[in-house]
Design an enzyme around this catalytic site. Structure first.
Site, PDB file in Angstrom:
ATOM      1  N   LYS A  22      37.140  57.113  38.261  1.00  0.00           N
ATOM      2  CA  LYS A  22      38.526  56.650  38.421  1.00  0.00           C
ATOM      3  C   LYS A  22      38.924  55.734  37.273  1.00  0.00           C
ATOM      4  O   LYS A  22      39.983  55.916  36.653  1.00  0.00           O
ATOM      5  CB  LYS A  22      38.658  55.894  39.741  1.00  0.00           C
ATOM      6  N   ASN A  23      38.090  54.734  36.966  1.00  0.00           N
ATOM      7  CA  ASN A  23      38.499  53.700  36.014  1.00  0.00           C
ATOM      8  C   ASN A  23      38.444  54.171  34.571  1.00  0.00           C
ATOM      9  O   ASN A  23      39.084  53.579  33.703  1.00  0.00           O
ATOM     10  CB  ASN A  23      37.682  52.426  36.219  1.00  0.00           C
ATOM     11  N   ARG A  93      47.312  48.589  39.810  1.00  0.00           N
ATOM     12  CA  ARG A  93      46.995  47.518  38.867  1.00  0.00           C
ATOM     13  C   ARG A  93      46.734  48.086  37.479  1.00  0.00           C
ATOM     14  O   ARG A  93      47.125  47.518  36.471  1.00  0.00           O
ATOM     15  CB  ARG A  93      45.777  46.770  39.380  1.00  0.00           C
ATOM     16  N   CYS A 117      45.800  40.819  43.389  1.00  0.00           N
ATOM     17  CA  CYS A 117      45.528  41.716  44.513  1.00  0.00           C
ATOM     18  C   CYS A 117      44.555  40.969  45.408  1.00  0.00           C
ATOM     19  O   CYS A 117      44.337  39.776  45.274  1.00  0.00           O
ATOM     20  CB  CYS A 117      44.963  43.032  44.018  1.00  0.00           C
ATOM     21  N   ARG A 122      43.894  37.940  39.012  1.00  0.00           N
ATOM     22  CA  ARG A 122      43.986  38.985  37.974  1.00  0.00           C
ATOM     23  C   ARG A 122      44.956  38.604  36.853  1.00  0.00           C
ATOM     24  O   ARG A 122      45.934  39.285  36.591  1.00  0.00           O
ATOM     25  CB  ARG A 122      44.390  40.326  38.584  1.00  0.00           C
ATOM     26  N   PRO A 123      44.754  37.475  36.182  1.00  0.00           N
ATOM     27  CA  PRO A 123      45.652  37.103  35.064  1.00  0.00           C
ATOM     28  C   PRO A 123      45.529  38.086  33.916  1.00  0.00           C
ATOM     29  O   PRO A 123      44.605  38.903  33.881  1.00  0.00           O
ATOM     30  CB  PRO A 123      45.131  35.722  34.665  1.00  0.00           C
ATOM     31  N   ASP A 125      46.136  36.886  30.514  1.00  0.00           N
ATOM     32  CA  ASP A 125      46.233  36.059  29.303  1.00  0.00           C
ATOM     33  C   ASP A 125      45.448  36.645  28.132  1.00  0.00           C
ATOM     34  O   ASP A 125      45.906  36.582  26.974  1.00  0.00           O
ATOM     35  CB  ASP A 125      45.763  34.627  29.607  1.00  0.00           C
ATOM     36  N   LEU A 126      44.298  37.249  28.397  1.00  0.00           N
ATOM     37  CA  LEU A 126      43.495  37.810  27.287  1.00  0.00           C
ATOM     38  C   LEU A 126      44.156  39.062  26.712  1.00  0.00           C
ATOM     39  O   LEU A 126      44.111  39.284  25.486  1.00  0.00           O
ATOM     40  CB  LEU A 126      42.073  38.114  27.774  1.00  0.00           C
ATOM     41  N   ASP A 306      31.926  45.752  41.511  1.00  0.00           N
ATOM     42  CA  ASP A 306      32.495  46.797  42.378  1.00  0.00           C
ATOM     43  C   ASP A 306      31.490  47.354  43.362  1.00  0.00           C
ATOM     44  O   ASP A 306      31.855  48.150  44.226  1.00  0.00           O
ATOM     45  CB  ASP A 306      33.056  47.945  41.528  1.00  0.00           C
ATOM     46  N   ARG A 398      42.245  55.475  47.606  1.00  0.00           N
ATOM     47  CA  ARG A 398      42.584  55.193  46.202  1.00  0.00           C
ATOM     48  C   ARG A 398      41.429  55.576  45.277  1.00  0.00           C
ATOM     49  O   ARG A 398      41.644  55.937  44.120  1.00  0.00           O
ATOM     50  CB  ARG A 398      42.887  53.700  46.021  1.00  0.00           C
TER      51      ARG A 398
HETATM   52  C1  EPZ Z   1      38.433  46.521  35.837  1.00  0.00           C
HETATM   53  O1  EPZ Z   1      39.426  45.606  36.276  1.00  0.00           O
HETATM   54  C2  EPZ Z   1      38.284  47.535  36.965  1.00  0.00           C
HETATM   55  N1  EPZ Z   1      39.548  48.230  37.190  1.00  0.00           N
HETATM   56  C3  EPZ Z   1      37.856  46.821  38.258  1.00  0.00           C
HETATM   57  O2  EPZ Z   1      37.631  47.826  39.241  1.00  0.00           O
HETATM   58  C4  EPZ Z   1      36.544  46.077  37.989  1.00  0.00           C
HETATM   59  O3  EPZ Z   1      36.185  45.350  39.141  1.00  0.00           O
HETATM   60  C5  EPZ Z   1      36.710  45.117  36.805  1.00  0.00           C
HETATM   61  O4  EPZ Z   1      37.178  45.847  35.637  1.00  0.00           O
HETATM   62  C6  EPZ Z   1      35.414  44.406  36.439  1.00  0.00           C
HETATM   63  O5  EPZ Z   1      34.431  45.343  36.139  1.00  0.00           O
HETATM   64  C7  EPZ Z   1      39.917  49.219  36.329  1.00  0.00           C
HETATM   65  O6  EPZ Z   1      39.232  49.532  35.363  1.00  0.00           O
HETATM   66  C8  EPZ Z   1      41.206  49.919  36.635  1.00  0.00           C
HETATM   67  P1  EPZ Z   1      38.589  42.357  34.088  1.00  0.00           P
HETATM   68  P2  EPZ Z   1      40.048  44.536  35.215  1.00  0.00           P
HETATM   69  O7  EPZ Z   1      39.764  42.200  33.202  1.00  0.00           O
HETATM   70  O8  EPZ Z   1      40.141  45.141  33.877  1.00  0.00           O
HETATM   71  C9  EPZ Z   1      39.435  37.736  34.373  1.00  0.00           C
HETATM   72  C10 EPZ Z   1      37.898  48.899  41.326  1.00  0.00           C
HETATM   73  O9  EPZ Z   1      37.536  48.595  42.467  1.00  0.00           O
HETATM   74  N2  EPZ Z   1      40.506  37.976  33.397  1.00  0.00           N
HETATM   75  O10 EPZ Z   1      37.258  42.704  33.495  1.00  0.00           O
HETATM   76  O11 EPZ Z   1      41.271  43.961  35.815  1.00  0.00           O
HETATM   77  C11 EPZ Z   1      39.805  38.277  35.751  1.00  0.00           C
HETATM   78  O12 EPZ Z   1      40.566  37.333  36.466  1.00  0.00           O
HETATM   79  C12 EPZ Z   1      38.478  47.838  40.412  1.00  0.00           C
HETATM   80  O13 EPZ Z   1      37.809  50.052  40.832  1.00  0.00           O
HETATM   81  C13 EPZ Z   1      41.163  36.889  32.833  1.00  0.00           C
HETATM   82  O14 EPZ Z   1      40.873  35.739  33.142  1.00  0.00           O
HETATM   83  O15 EPZ Z   1      38.889  43.430  35.227  1.00  0.00           O
HETATM   84  C14 EPZ Z   1      38.472  38.513  36.391  1.00  0.00           C
HETATM   85  O16 EPZ Z   1      38.019  37.286  36.948  1.00  0.00           O
HETATM   86  C15 EPZ Z   1      38.555  46.471  41.099  1.00  0.00           C
HETATM   87  N3  EPZ Z   1      42.159  37.127  31.929  1.00  0.00           N
HETATM   88  C16 EPZ Z   1      37.575  38.890  35.216  1.00  0.00           C
HETATM   89  O17 EPZ Z   1      38.271  38.500  34.021  1.00  0.00           O
HETATM   90  C17 EPZ Z   1      42.527  38.402  31.563  1.00  0.00           C
HETATM   91  O18 EPZ Z   1      43.437  38.543  30.708  1.00  0.00           O
HETATM   92  C18 EPZ Z   1      37.267  40.360  35.133  1.00  0.00           C
HETATM   93  O19 EPZ Z   1      38.488  41.034  34.972  1.00  0.00           O
HETATM   94  C19 EPZ Z   1      41.852  39.483  32.152  1.00  0.00           C
HETATM   95  C20 EPZ Z   1      40.841  39.259  33.058  1.00  0.00           C
END
Ligand code: EPZ
Length: 417
Positions: A22-23, A93, A117, A122-123, A125-126, A306, A398
């Site tokens: 999916k991802n 998302r 969610c 889920r900020p 900023d990066l 996950d 989903r």
């Molecule tokens: C991806 O989400 C996946 N979703 C998530 O899978 C997965 O849990 C996650 O990566 C971690 O592996 C998709 O690929 C569609 P992150 P993503 O940015 O990209 C913080 C599922 O069940 N962060 O790596 O949103 C954030 O708050 C879903 O399939 C910032 O602080 O994850 C979190 O604590 C759930 N600033 C951490 O990083 C930012 O700009 C990891 O988030 C971005 C993220």
């Protein structure tokens, strides 16, 4: 909306084929809007998130067809016809992954942020820091991000956290930026590598995906990719591995890349589960008794967040004390309350969950709080005595392709009500 009902107690045995990731598919579909030519994607799971993403890119003007049951053909026009509609974006998302591609190809994007969610704030900023470094001008007002860029220029970007989405958005945008972009402290998840491979198939010049540093030499145009096979879903695979372990079963998984599930396989072996390869099949056979284990979720190649909820369900039945530390998301223990309704003994202290396992789990009426917690309730229902009725099953739909069919083929008693 329907409920999923499971009559627990059956041992899972047999073979199950894992669907496409999916991802990876969601990110690659977003990248497809950058292609000037035709794109054909294979091994695409027909799940709700994919259907929503199809609707979103169709709103942008894309022609999207299913030539086969698990293939997608996508063709994007030269001009964008509209911005992603809020009523669809709020459902998904991953629509935030349209930022980089739309900026890079069309020079502008207006996107209602999908917001937080159930697992965390889920900020982004990066994402914004990286796109701004490439020369984008971004404003954020009332939950809507507006970004423009005449031409993006390569830059050196350091990610404070190896965010999967930020790595993907910046990497996609950098493909059409002028000059070289170096992104450091990137996410190394297999889905990021799959996206990079797809972009290179379109004519991008990306090196280092899967390591800590990704280098991209910008090109002027991305062409076509007439056949791209998306990697198998390591989280779907992991969910069936845990379900097999939880029921004392013996299951062979087809269409799995063992390396991608190695963090989970290693943990299951610690718990006295046999996990080994038989050709291109991964075999999972539960030992008796299972042993308690401690888990810390980390970015890949650490233990995947996950899979955390599914392991919590499994460990609820394992005699002894297990501990789980959730290091990625700040609110990903909501599964605990539902498991406690089934008799689990779990104590939450901030980012730490302490599971006193070994007691009986009894079937109950429960509610899925999010996608992976919903999968965890399926695992719990398979183990429990009696019937478990899971509400909010749309969360599970989903991310899991033909769930009942696959579970029933392994001997589970599962149906919709
Ligand atoms: C991806 O989400 C996946 N979703 C998530 O899978 C997965 O849990 C996650 O990566 C971690 O592996 C998709 O690929 C569609 P992150 P993503 O940015 O990209 C913080 C599922 O069940 N962060 O790596 O949103 C954030 O708050 C879903 O399939 C910032 O602080 O994850 C979190 O604590 C759930 N600033 C951490 O990083 C930012 O700009 C990891 O988030 C971005 C993220």
């Amino acid at each position: 909306m329907g409920k999923l009902v499971i009559a627990g107690g059956n041992v899972l045995k047999g073979r199950v084929r894992i669907s496409g990731a999916k991802n990876a598919a969601l990110a690659i579909m977003c990248a497809s809007i950058m292609a000037e030519g035709q794109v054909l994607l294979e091994n695409i799971p027909d799940i709700t998130d994919i259907q929503v993403m199809i609707s979103i890119i169709r709103c942008l003007g894309a022609q999207v067809e299913w030539p086969e049951s698990d293939s997608l053909s996508i063709r994007m026009p030269g001009r964008i016809e509209a911005m992603p509609p809020y009523e669809l974006v709020k459902k998904l998302r991953a629509s935030n992954l349209l930022l980089g591609p739309m900026l890079a190809r069309y020079g502008r994007v207006e996107l209602c942020l999908p917001g937080g969610c159930n697992i965390g704030s889920r900020p982004m900023d990066l994402h914004f820091k990286g796109l701004a470094a490439l020369g984008a001008e971004l404003t954020l007002e009332k939950g809507v991000v507006r970004a423009t860029a005449r031409r993006l220029n390569g830059s050196r970007i350091y990610l404070d956290f190896p965010s999967v989405g930020a790595t993907e958005n910046i990497m996609m945008a950098a493909c059409l930026a002028k000059g070289q972009t170096v992104i450091e402290n990137v996410a190394k998840e297999p889905e990021v590598v799959d996206l990079a491979n797809f972009l290179n198939c379109l004519g991008a010049r990306i090196r280092g995906a899967g390591t800590d540093i990704i280098k991209i030499e910008g090109v002027d145009v991305l062409g076509e990719c007439l056949r791209y096979n998306v990697i198998p879903d390591r989280i779907e695979a992991g969910t069936y591995m845990v379900a097999a372990s939880a029921t004392g079963g013996d299951v062979q998984l087809e269409n799995v890349i063992p390396l991608h599930v190695e963090p989970l396989s290693a943990k299951l072996r610690e718990a006295n589960v046999e996990v080994y390869e038989e050709g291109d099949v991964l075999r999972v056979r539960a030992g008796e008794p299972l042993r308690p284990v401690d888990i810390k979720t980390m970015p890949y190649p650490g233990f995947p967040t996950d899979m955390q909820s599914q392991m919590m369900a499994l460990l609820s039945r394992v005699k002894g004390t297990s501990m789980i530390v959730e290091n990625i998301f700040e609110n990903r223990f909501r599964i605990a309350d539902e498991l406690k309704r089934m008799g689990a003994k779990i104590r939450i202290e901030g980012r730490l969950a302490i599971i006193e396992g070994g007691g009986r789990l009894c079937g109950a009426k429960v509610k899925a709080p999010d996608l992976r917690a919903g999968a965890a309730l399926v695992v719990a229902g398979l183990m429990a005595e009696g019937e478990t009725e899971i509400d909010n099953v749309y969360y599970i739909d989903r991310g899991y392709h033909r769930l009942e069919e696959k579970l029933a083929s392994l001997g589970a008693r599962v149906w919709r009500r």
